[in-house]
Scaffold this motif. Structure first.
Motif, PDB file in Angstrom:
ATOM      1  N   VAL A   1      -1.477   1.741  -7.137  1.00  0.00           N
ATOM      2  CA  VAL A   1      -0.527   0.425  -7.126  1.00  0.00           C
ATOM      3  C   VAL A   1      -1.059  -0.584  -8.194  1.00  0.00           C
ATOM      4  CG1 VAL A   1       0.221  -1.433  -5.744  1.00  0.00           C
ATOM      5  CG2 VAL A   1       0.028   1.028  -4.711  1.00  0.00           C
ATOM      6  N   LEU A   2      -0.200  -1.002  -8.811  1.00  0.00           N
ATOM      7  CA  LEU A   2      -0.626  -2.008 -10.038  1.00  0.00           C
ATOM      8  C   LEU A   2      -0.146  -3.260  -9.629  1.00  0.00           C
ATOM      9  CD1 LEU A   2       0.283   0.039 -13.316  1.00  0.00           C
ATOM     10  CD2 LEU A   2      -2.197  -0.041 -11.924  1.00  0.00           C
ATOM     11  N   HIS A   3      -1.089  -4.348  -9.537  1.00  0.00           N
ATOM     12  CA  HIS A   3      -0.631  -5.542  -9.326  1.00  0.00           C
ATOM     13  C   HIS A   3      -0.835  -6.504 -10.541  1.00  0.00           C
ATOM     14  CE1 HIS A   3       0.221  -9.493  -7.099  1.00  0.00           C
ATOM     15  NE2 HIS A   3      -1.351  -9.731  -7.708  1.00  0.00           N
ATOM     16  N   PHE A   4       0.132  -7.250 -10.967  1.00  0.00           N
ATOM     17  CA  PHE A   4       0.154  -8.021 -12.300  1.00  0.00           C
ATOM     18  C   PHE A   4       0.169  -9.477 -11.866  1.00  0.00           C
ATOM     19  CE2 PHE A   4       2.136  -4.168 -13.546  1.00  0.00           C
ATOM     20  CZ  PHE A   4       1.637  -3.620 -14.635  1.00  0.00           C
TER      21      PHE A   4
ATOM     22  N   THR B   1       0.836  -1.150  -0.020  1.00  0.00           N
ATOM     23  CA  THR B   1       0.005  -0.014  -0.228  1.00  0.00           C
ATOM     24  C   THR B   1       0.905   1.372  -0.014  1.00  0.00           C
ATOM     25  OG1 THR B   1      -0.082   0.124   2.347  1.00  0.00           O
ATOM     26  CG2 THR B   1      -1.682  -1.118   1.432  1.00  0.00           C
ATOM     27  N   VAL B   2       0.239   2.527  -0.125  1.00  0.00           N
ATOM     28  CA  VAL B   2       0.750   3.756  -0.087  1.00  0.00           C
ATOM     29  C   VAL B   2       1.887   3.843   1.183  1.00  0.00           C
ATOM     30  CG1 VAL B   2       0.942   6.018  -0.529  1.00  0.00           C
ATOM     31  CG2 VAL B   2      -0.344   4.695  -2.111  1.00  0.00           C
ATOM     32  N   PRO B   3       1.216   3.844   2.134  1.00  0.00           N
ATOM     33  CA  PRO B   3       1.796   3.861   3.421  1.00  0.00           C
ATOM     34  C   PRO B   3       3.024   2.985   3.734  1.00  0.00           C
ATOM     35  CG  PRO B   3      -0.654   3.821   3.812  1.00  0.00           C
ATOM     36  CD  PRO B   3      -0.301   3.619   2.485  1.00  0.00           C
TER      37      PRO B   3
ATOM     38  N   CYS C   1       9.972  -7.013 -19.606  1.00  0.00           N
ATOM     39  CA  CYS C   1       8.833  -7.230 -20.241  1.00  0.00           C
ATOM     40  C   CYS C   1       7.590  -6.357 -19.746  1.00  0.00           C
ATOM     41  CB  CYS C   1       8.139  -8.820 -20.109  1.00  0.00           C
ATOM     42  SG  CYS C   1       9.270 -10.088 -21.071  1.00  0.00           S
ATOM     43  N   LEU C   2       7.656  -5.983 -18.588  1.00  0.00           N
ATOM     44  CA  LEU C   2       6.715  -5.096 -17.629  1.00  0.00           C
ATOM     45  C   LEU C   2       7.109  -3.728 -18.073  1.00  0.00           C
ATOM     46  CD1 LEU C   2       6.146  -6.501 -14.032  1.00  0.00           C
ATOM     47  CD2 LEU C   2       4.591  -6.378 -15.896  1.00  0.00           C
ATOM     48  N   VAL C   3       8.450  -3.336 -18.187  1.00  0.00           N
ATOM     49  CA  VAL C   3       8.674  -1.913 -18.439  1.00  0.00           C
ATOM     50  C   VAL C   3       8.028  -1.724 -20.020  1.00  0.00           C
ATOM     51  CG1 VAL C   3      10.835  -0.478 -18.881  1.00  0.00           C
ATOM     52  CG2 VAL C   3      10.540  -1.484 -16.920  1.00  0.00           C
ATOM     53  N   ALA C   4       8.581  -2.509 -20.928  1.00  0.00           N
ATOM     54  CA  ALA C   4       8.153  -2.637 -22.254  1.00  0.00           C
ATOM     55  C   ALA C   4       6.767  -2.416 -22.372  1.00  0.00           C
ATOM     56  CB  ALA C   4       8.541  -3.650 -22.987  1.00  0.00           C
TER      57      ALA C   4
END
Length: 276
Positions: free
Chosen positions: A220-223, A107-109, A257-260
């Motif tokens: 927050v992205l969760h793959f 989480t952000v905190p 792969c994620l950055v691309a």
């Protein structure tokens, strides 16, 4: 809960494994002065087994012998020019009372406790090593963008890993800042503005609204593992000709792969030219 255990300043160590005290300083280039004066934080999570904090600290000091600017502060020389002085890199040790799996997704905190970024920082680089009860660790590397951007940061992380393994740091960085001295008097040989800046006519309906700092939100992205596996499969299925004229299939890392993928999506959203 994440609790800070210790905080210290680290200086470079050399062949005799002893820190040296010096008044050396590195001048800022014209490109440094144009960079954003802000901190960028990256988190790296590792499952066990992991090296001890002592090994990480020692390797960090040896890497600083090649990247001395990372262990400094902004200051001025005798002529009033902006420079980076040698005062030390902030190394923080922390512990968490849970496993890494229990803390994920962050989480952000939690992000803020792992990186400890705050206003009024003096150190140009802060490193925090957070240990979890399962033996995992999260390494936070926060650096001022004036010192370096993403590419030098990744090179430094590689050098740090090499130093921890006891192998020679390679490639070594170039420290010759005289190559960036502007011409005097100034000479413009190429019209960069007209050739490198896309000119588009924007109507009132297509103008993007101006956002303030208060309008920004943390996302927050969760793959999922299935999504990442599919993404890597598509990327690695591309075949390139090898020296013998045959097909060569490359294996790309999860990070690549994620950055691309993110870059492709961001390019589309920003309505930039995209050909893939």
């Amino acid at each position: 809960m994440i609790e800070q255990v210790s905080s210290k300043l680290l200086q470079p160590i050399y062949n005799d494994d002893q820190p040296i005290s010096t008044t050396m300083h590195a001048p800022l280039t014209i490109f440094d002065r144009l960079a954003y004066d802000q901190y960028v934080s990256s988190l790296y999570a590792y499952k066990p087994p992991n090296p001890s904090n002592t090994v990480l600290e020692r390797g960090l000091q040896k890497a600083l012998s090649e990247y001395r600017e990372w262990a400094g502060r902004f200051g001025e020389d005798n002529d009033g020019q902006a420079v980076i002085n040698d005062e030390g890199l902030r190394f923080i040790e922390a512990s968490a009372d849970c496993t890494l799996d229990q803390a994920m997704p962050f989480t952000v905190p939690t992000f803020l406790k792992l990186s400890l970024l705050s206003e009024g920082l003096k150190e140009l680089v802060l490193v925090q090593v957070t240990r979890f009860t399962c033996g995992s660790l999260v390494l936070s590397f926060s650096s001022n963008h004036i010192v370096a951007d993403g590419l030098p940061m990744s090179k430094f992380m590689t050098a740090w890993a090499q130093a921890c393994r006891g192998i020679e740091i390679h490639p070594r960085p170039l420290h010759d800042r005289n190559m960036f001295v502007p011409r005097n008097p100034s000479i413009i040989k190429f019209d960069h503005t007209n050739f490198e800046t896309t000119k588009r006519k924007l109507s009132n309906d297509s103008m993007m609204p101006h956002y303030t700092k208060d309008d920004l939100i943390h996302q927050v992205l969760h793959f999922t593992s299935e999504f990442i596996a599919n993404l890597k499969s598509k990327a690695s299925s591309l075949a390139f000709p090898d020296d013998n004229g045959g097909g060569l299939t490359l294996a790309y890392s999860t990070f690549e792969c994620l950055v691309a993928h993110l870059w492709r999506v961001i390019t589309r959203v920003r309505l930039l030219i995209y050909g893939g």
